[in-house]
Scaffold this motif. Structure first.
Motif, PDB file in Angstrom:
ATOM      1  N   ALA A  19       0.851  -1.201   0.000  1.00 41.01           N
ATOM      2  CA  ALA A  19       0.000   0.000   0.000  1.00 41.01           C
ATOM      3  C   ALA A  19       0.885   1.249   0.000  1.00 41.01           C
ATOM      4  CB  ALA A  19      -0.914  -0.010   1.225  1.00 41.01           C
ATOM      5  N   GLU A  20       1.963   1.218   0.769  1.00 40.37           N
ATOM      6  CA  GLU A  20       2.891   2.364   0.816  1.00 40.37           C
ATOM      7  C   GLU A  20       3.543   2.569  -0.560  1.00 40.37           C
ATOM      8  OE1 GLU A  20       5.646   2.038   4.118  1.00 40.37           O
ATOM      9  OE2 GLU A  20       6.908   3.644   3.295  1.00 40.37           O
ATOM     10  N   ALA A  21       3.932   1.452  -1.182  1.00 37.51           N
ATOM     11  CA  ALA A  21       4.554   1.532  -2.520  1.00 37.51           C
ATOM     12  C   ALA A  21       3.556   2.106  -3.530  1.00 37.51           C
ATOM     13  CB  ALA A  21       5.024   0.153  -2.965  1.00 37.51           C
ATOM     14  N   GLY A  22       2.303   1.653  -3.440  1.00 36.18           N
ATOM     15  CA  GLY A  22       1.266   2.152  -4.348  1.00 36.18           C
ATOM     16  C   GLY A  22       1.056   3.649  -4.171  1.00 36.18           C
ATOM     17  N   GLN A  23       1.097   4.117  -2.922  1.00 39.66           N
ATOM     18  CA  GLN A  23       0.935   5.550  -2.641  1.00 39.66           C
ATOM     19  C   GLN A  23       2.092   6.347  -3.252  1.00 39.66           C
ATOM     20  OE1 GLN A  23      -1.828   6.905  -0.969  1.00 39.66           O
ATOM     21  NE2 GLN A  23      -0.962   8.766  -1.876  1.00 39.66           N
ATOM     22  N   ILE A  24       3.318   5.818  -3.129  1.00 40.46           N
ATOM     23  CA  ILE A  24       4.491   6.504  -3.729  1.00 40.46           C
ATOM     24  C   ILE A  24       4.265   6.683  -5.227  1.00 40.46           C
ATOM     25  CG2 ILE A  24       6.936   6.218  -4.321  1.00 40.46           C
ATOM     26  CD1 ILE A  24       7.327   4.864  -1.579  1.00 40.46           C
ATOM     27  N   LEU A  25       3.776   5.618  -5.886  1.00 42.98           N
ATOM     28  CA  LEU A  25       3.550   5.698  -7.340  1.00 42.98           C
ATOM     29  C   LEU A  25       2.472   6.732  -7.671  1.00 42.98           C
ATOM     30  CD1 LEU A  25       3.820   1.893  -8.176  1.00 42.98           C
ATOM     31  CD2 LEU A  25       5.414   3.694  -8.880  1.00 42.98           C
ATOM     32  N   ARG A  26       1.375   6.725  -6.913  1.00 50.54           N
ATOM     33  CA  ARG A  26       0.307   7.713  -7.174  1.00 50.54           C
ATOM     34  C   ARG A  26       0.797   9.140  -6.947  1.00 50.54           C
ATOM     35  NH1 ARG A  26      -2.712   3.892  -4.768  1.00 50.54           N
ATOM     36  NH2 ARG A  26      -2.695   4.892  -2.727  1.00 50.54           N
ATOM     37  N   THR A  46       0.781   7.350 -16.440  1.00 52.73           N
ATOM     38  CA  THR A  46      -0.054   8.439 -16.962  1.00 52.73           C
ATOM     39  C   THR A  46       0.504   9.810 -16.550  1.00 52.73           C
ATOM     40  OG1 THR A  46      -1.499   8.409 -15.015  1.00 52.73           O
ATOM     41  CG2 THR A  46      -2.121   6.974 -16.856  1.00 52.73           C
ATOM     42  N   ASP A  47       1.671   9.815 -15.917  1.00 52.55           N
ATOM     43  CA  ASP A  47       2.251  11.041 -15.367  1.00 52.55           C
ATOM     44  C   ASP A  47       3.559  11.369 -16.115  1.00 52.55           C
ATOM     45  OD1 ASP A  47       3.650  12.895 -13.850  1.00 52.55           O
ATOM     46  OD2 ASP A  47       3.347  11.887 -11.933  1.00 52.55           O
ATOM     47  N   ALA A  48       3.510  12.414 -16.937  1.00 51.57           N
ATOM     48  CA  ALA A  48       4.683  12.763 -17.756  1.00 51.57           C
ATOM     49  C   ALA A  48       5.912  13.053 -16.895  1.00 51.57           C
ATOM     50  CB  ALA A  48       4.361  13.979 -18.626  1.00 51.57           C
ATOM     51  N   LYS A 105      -3.121   5.599 -27.068  1.00 51.66           N
ATOM     52  CA  LYS A 105      -4.174   6.601 -26.871  1.00 51.66           C
ATOM     53  C   LYS A 105      -3.591   7.801 -26.120  1.00 51.66           C
ATOM     54  CE  LYS A 105      -8.234   3.590 -27.048  1.00 51.66           C
ATOM     55  NZ  LYS A 105      -9.288   2.893 -26.283  1.00 51.66           N
ATOM     56  N   GLU A 106      -4.375   8.893 -26.045  1.00 54.12           N
ATOM     57  CA  GLU A 106      -3.849  10.140 -25.452  1.00 54.12           C
ATOM     58  C   GLU A 106      -3.584  10.045 -23.963  1.00 54.12           C
ATOM     59  OE1 GLU A 106      -5.634  13.726 -26.815  1.00 54.12           O
ATOM     60  OE2 GLU A 106      -4.525  13.212 -28.653  1.00 54.12           O
ATOM     61  N   THR A 107      -4.152   9.017 -23.300  1.00 51.23           N
ATOM     62  CA  THR A 107      -3.963   8.864 -21.859  1.00 51.23           C
ATOM     63  C   THR A 107      -2.497   8.634 -21.481  1.00 51.23           C
ATOM     64  OG1 THR A 107      -4.657   6.609 -22.306  1.00 51.23           O
ATOM     65  CG2 THR A 107      -6.234   8.018 -21.145  1.00 51.23           C
ATOM     66  N   ILE A 108      -1.715   8.178 -22.443  1.00 55.63           N
ATOM     67  CA  ILE A 108      -0.284   7.947 -22.176  1.00 55.63           C
ATOM     68  C   ILE A 108       0.518   9.105 -22.768  1.00 55.63           C
ATOM     69  CG2 ILE A 108       1.704   6.426 -22.625  1.00 55.63           C
ATOM     70  CD1 ILE A 108      -0.345   5.199 -20.692  1.00 55.63           C
ATOM     71  N   PRO A 109       1.244   9.834 -21.901  1.00 55.06           N
ATOM     72  CA  PRO A 109       1.995  10.991 -22.410  1.00 55.06           C
ATOM     73  C   PRO A 109       3.125  10.572 -23.371  1.00 55.06           C
ATOM     74  CG  PRO A 109       2.190  10.797 -19.995  1.00 55.06           C
ATOM     75  CD  PRO A 109       1.374   9.649 -20.455  1.00 55.06           C
ATOM     76  N   HIS A 110       3.462  11.449 -24.290  1.00 52.90           N
ATOM     77  CA  HIS A 110       4.551  11.158 -25.230  1.00 52.90           C
ATOM     78  C   HIS A 110       5.891  10.976 -24.535  1.00 52.90           C
ATOM     79  CE1 HIS A 110       2.073  12.264 -28.870  1.00 52.90           C
ATOM     80  NE2 HIS A 110       2.722  11.185 -29.255  1.00 52.90           N
ATOM     81  N   SER A 111       6.040  11.568 -23.345  1.00 57.77           N
ATOM     82  CA  SER A 111       7.325  11.411 -22.645  1.00 57.77           C
ATOM     83  C   SER A 111       7.542   9.953 -22.231  1.00 57.77           C
ATOM     84  CB  SER A 111       7.398  12.330 -21.421  1.00 57.77           C
ATOM     85  OG  SER A 111       6.380  11.984 -20.512  1.00 57.77           O
ATOM     86  N   VAL A 112       6.442   9.178 -22.101  1.00 55.59           N
ATOM     87  CA  VAL A 112       6.564   7.761 -21.738  1.00 55.59           C
ATOM     88  C   VAL A 112       6.976   6.925 -22.948  1.00 55.59           C
ATOM     89  CG1 VAL A 112       5.199   5.732 -21.031  1.00 55.59           C
ATOM     90  CG2 VAL A 112       4.935   7.904 -19.817  1.00 55.59           C
ATOM     91  N   PRO A 139      -1.551   2.382 -14.205  1.00 58.95           N
ATOM     92  CA  PRO A 139      -0.590   1.529 -14.915  1.00 58.95           C
ATOM     93  C   PRO A 139       0.834   1.980 -14.570  1.00 58.95           C
ATOM     94  CG  PRO A 139      -1.527   3.155 -16.404  1.00 58.95           C
ATOM     95  CD  PRO A 139      -2.259   3.304 -15.105  1.00 58.95           C
ATOM     96  N   ILE A 140       1.754   1.048 -14.578  1.00 58.28           N
ATOM     97  CA  ILE A 140       3.122   1.375 -14.174  1.00 58.28           C
ATOM     98  C   ILE A 140       4.054   1.330 -15.389  1.00 58.28           C
ATOM     99  CG2 ILE A 140       5.056   0.736 -12.693  1.00 58.28           C
ATOM    100  CD1 ILE A 140       3.102  -0.483 -10.736  1.00 58.28           C
ATOM    101  N   ALA A 141       4.670   2.471 -15.685  1.00 57.06           N
ATOM    102  CA  ALA A 141       5.695   2.514 -16.737  1.00 57.06           C
ATOM    103  C   ALA A 141       6.994   2.043 -16.111  1.00 57.06           C
ATOM    104  CB  ALA A 141       5.865   3.943 -17.248  1.00 57.06           C
ATOM    105  N   ALA A 142       7.625   1.036 -16.703  1.00 58.01           N
ATOM    106  CA  ALA A 142       8.842   0.525 -16.081  1.00 58.01           C
ATOM    107  C   ALA A 142       9.811  -0.046 -17.095  1.00 58.01           C
ATOM    108  CB  ALA A 142       8.492  -0.563 -15.060  1.00 58.01           C
ATOM    109  N   PRO A 143      10.990   0.542 -17.184  1.00 58.35           N
ATOM    110  CA  PRO A 143      12.082  -0.112 -17.895  1.00 58.35           C
ATOM    111  C   PRO A 143      12.805  -1.029 -16.904  1.00 58.35           C
ATOM    112  CG  PRO A 143      12.807   2.032 -17.172  1.00 58.35           C
ATOM    113  CD  PRO A 143      11.400   1.841 -16.639  1.00 58.35           C
ATOM    114  N   SER A 144      13.800  -1.734 -17.364  1.00 60.06           N
ATOM    115  CA  SER A 144      14.600  -2.548 -16.444  1.00 60.06           C
ATOM    116  C   SER A 144      15.294  -1.626 -15.436  1.00 60.06           C
ATOM    117  CB  SER A 144      15.611  -3.363 -17.227  1.00 60.06           C
ATOM    118  OG  SER A 144      16.330  -2.521 -18.113  1.00 60.06           O
TER     119      SER A 144
END
Ligand code: AMP
Ligand code: MG
Length: 343
Positions: A19-26, A46-48, A105-112, A139-144
Motif C-alpha cells: 500500500a505504501e509503494a502504491g501511494q508513492i507511485l500515485r 499516466t504522469d509525464a 491513446k492520449e492517456t499515455i503521455p509522449h514522454s513515456v 498503470p506502471i511505466a517501467a524499464p529494467s
C-alpha cells in the motif's frame, strides 16, 4: 534521496508495504519491483513527470520508450488501440513475459513513449508486480531497473548496487525466474514483427500469429545510420565492463579454445558439462548445454560477476539460435558488441 528497501515475503503479510509503494507511485515517485523477467523501475505511466524521473534515475536517453505494466489484458483498452490479434496473444501468453506494441491513446503521455505514437503493453505474471499494480491503481511505466548500459537486474542486490539513492523504494522479491527481459512483438502493422526475443519464443508466437517477421537487429548488426524499429536495440548493450567475445565452432574445439584463453588469464562463461576440463579460476558456469532457459536465468548475474575477475577479456559460447536460445543469443551478441571468433 533516501531509498527504502523492503523485503516482500508473503503478499498477505506485506499488504502495508505494498500500500505504501502504491501511494508513492500515485504521488509521482519511483518504486523498483520484481517481475518474472527482470526487476522493473516503476513510475505512474499516466504522469509525464514520473517518466522524466525514470529516465533521470536510469541515466537513460529519453527517446528510448518505456513499457506500460497493467494488471489484466483488458486494462490496455484505456491506453492503447487493441485488436483481435492482441486478445488472441493475450489469451495465449498473458500474464507472462510478452510485451505488445500497439497504437497509443492520449492517456499515455509522449514522454513515456519516447515521442512515438505507439505504446508497449505488458501484463506481468509475478505476484508482487501484479499486487503492486493493483495497489497503485494506475498503470506502471517501467524499464529494467539497471543503470543505462549495465546488464538488467535479476535480483535485488543488482538493483541496490545501481539505484540506491536514485529511487524512493526497492521491493526485494528474490531472484527473477526468467532472467531476461520480455519478448517484444510489434502488432500495429500488417505482419507482426519480433523486436526482442525473450521468455515467449519466436516458435510460440508463430503458433498463434501464423507468420512473424524477425527484426534484423535481433541478431544482425544495424547498418551505420540505420534506425532500429525499437529504439532500445542499440549497438552495445547489456554489457559487462570487461570486453566479451563469443566463440563458435565444433564442441570440443570451443572447449579447448576456452581452456587456452583461461590459461592466458582470461575469464570464461561455460557449460556445466565442460566445467571439469576448464580451470576452476575465472570460470562461471551458465548452465547445462541443452538448457538455454537455465543459461538465460544466470546470464546477467554472470556478466556482472565476470567483471570481478579483473581479466582482460571474457570468452563465452555463441548460443544456439532456436527457442529460448534466440533470446540468449540476442543479449550475448550485444554484450559482445558483435565480436565472434570461429574456431
Ligand atoms: P526495457 O524497459 O529496458 O526492457 O526496454 C524496453 C524496450 O521496449 C526498449 O528496447 C524499447 O525500445 C522497447 N519499446 C518500448 N516501447 C516501444 C515502442 N512503442 N515501439 C518500439 N519499441 C518499444
Ligand atoms: Mg533495459
Amino acid at each position: 534521496m533516501n531509498t527504502k528497501i523492503y523485503t516482500i515475503g508473503s503478499l498477505e503479510q506485506d499488504t502495508d508495504k505494498l500500500a505504501e509503494a502504491g501511494q508513492i507511485l500515485r504521488d509521482g515517485g519511483l518504486v523498483v519491483f520484481p517481475t518474472e523477467t527482470v526487476y522493473g523501475l516503476g513510475g505512474n505511466a499516466t504522469d509525464a513527470e514520473a517518466a522524466k524521473k525514470i529516465y533521470a534515475a536510469k541515466g537513460r536517453p529519453s527517446d528510448n520508450p518505456l513499457i506500460i505494466h497493467i494488471a489484466e489484458p483488458r486494462d490496455a483498452e484505456a491506453y492503447a488501440e487493441t485488436s483481435a490479434l492482441y486478445y488472441r496473444l493475450a489469451a495465449a501468453f498473458m500474464p507472462g513475459p510478452l510485451t505488445l506494441i500497439l497504437p497509443k491513446k492520449e492517456t499515455i503521455p509522449h514522454s513515456v513513449t519516447g515521442g512515438l505514437d505507439s505504446v508497449a503493453v505488458r501484463c506481468p505474471a509475478h505476484p508482487i508486480a501484479h499486487a503492486l499494480i493493483a495497489a497503485a491503481g494506475v498503470p506502471i511505466a517501467a524499464p529494467s531497473a539497471n543503470l543505462s548500459g549495465k546488464p538488467s537486474p535479476t535480483c535485488a542486490a543488482h538493483v541496490i548496487d545501481d539505484l540506491t539513492g536514485r529511487v524512493d523504494m526497492i521491493l526485494d522479491g528474490g531472484d527473477c525466474e526468467i532472467g531476461l527481459e520480455s519478448t517484444i512483438l510489434k502488432i500495429d502493422c500488417d505482419v507482426p514483427v519480433l523486436l526482442r526475443p525473450g521468455g515467449i519464443t519466436y516458435e510460440q508466437l508463430c503458433a498463434v500469429c501464423g507468420h512473424v517477421e524477425i527484426a534484423s537487429a535481433v541478431i544482425g548488426q544495424l547498418a551505420p545510420g540505420e534506425r532500429p524499429l525499437s529504439p532500445g536495440m542499440m549497438y552495445r548493450h547489456y554489457a559487462p565492463a570487461t570486453p566479451l567475445i563469443l566463440v563458435r565452432g565444433e564442441r570440443a574445439a570451443v572447449t579447448a579454445y576456452l581452456r587456452e584463453r583461461q590459461a592466458e588469464g582470461c575469464g570464461v562463461l561455460c557449460y556445466a558439462e565442460e566445467a571439469d576440463v576448464l580451470l576452476p579460476e575465472r570460470r562461471i558456469i551458465l548452465g547445462h548445454r541443452d538448457d538455454p532457459a537455465e543459461q538465460a536465468q544466470h546470464l546477467f548475474t554472470a556478466l556482472r560477476d565476470a567483471d570481478a575477475f579483473g581479466a582482460p577479456t571474457i570468452f563465452a559460447h555463441y548460443p544456439d539460435e532456436h527457442g529460448m536460445g534466440l533470446a540468449l543469443c540476442n543479449r550475448m551478441i550485444r554484450a559482445a558488441a558483435h565480436t565472434v571468433v570461429e574456431v
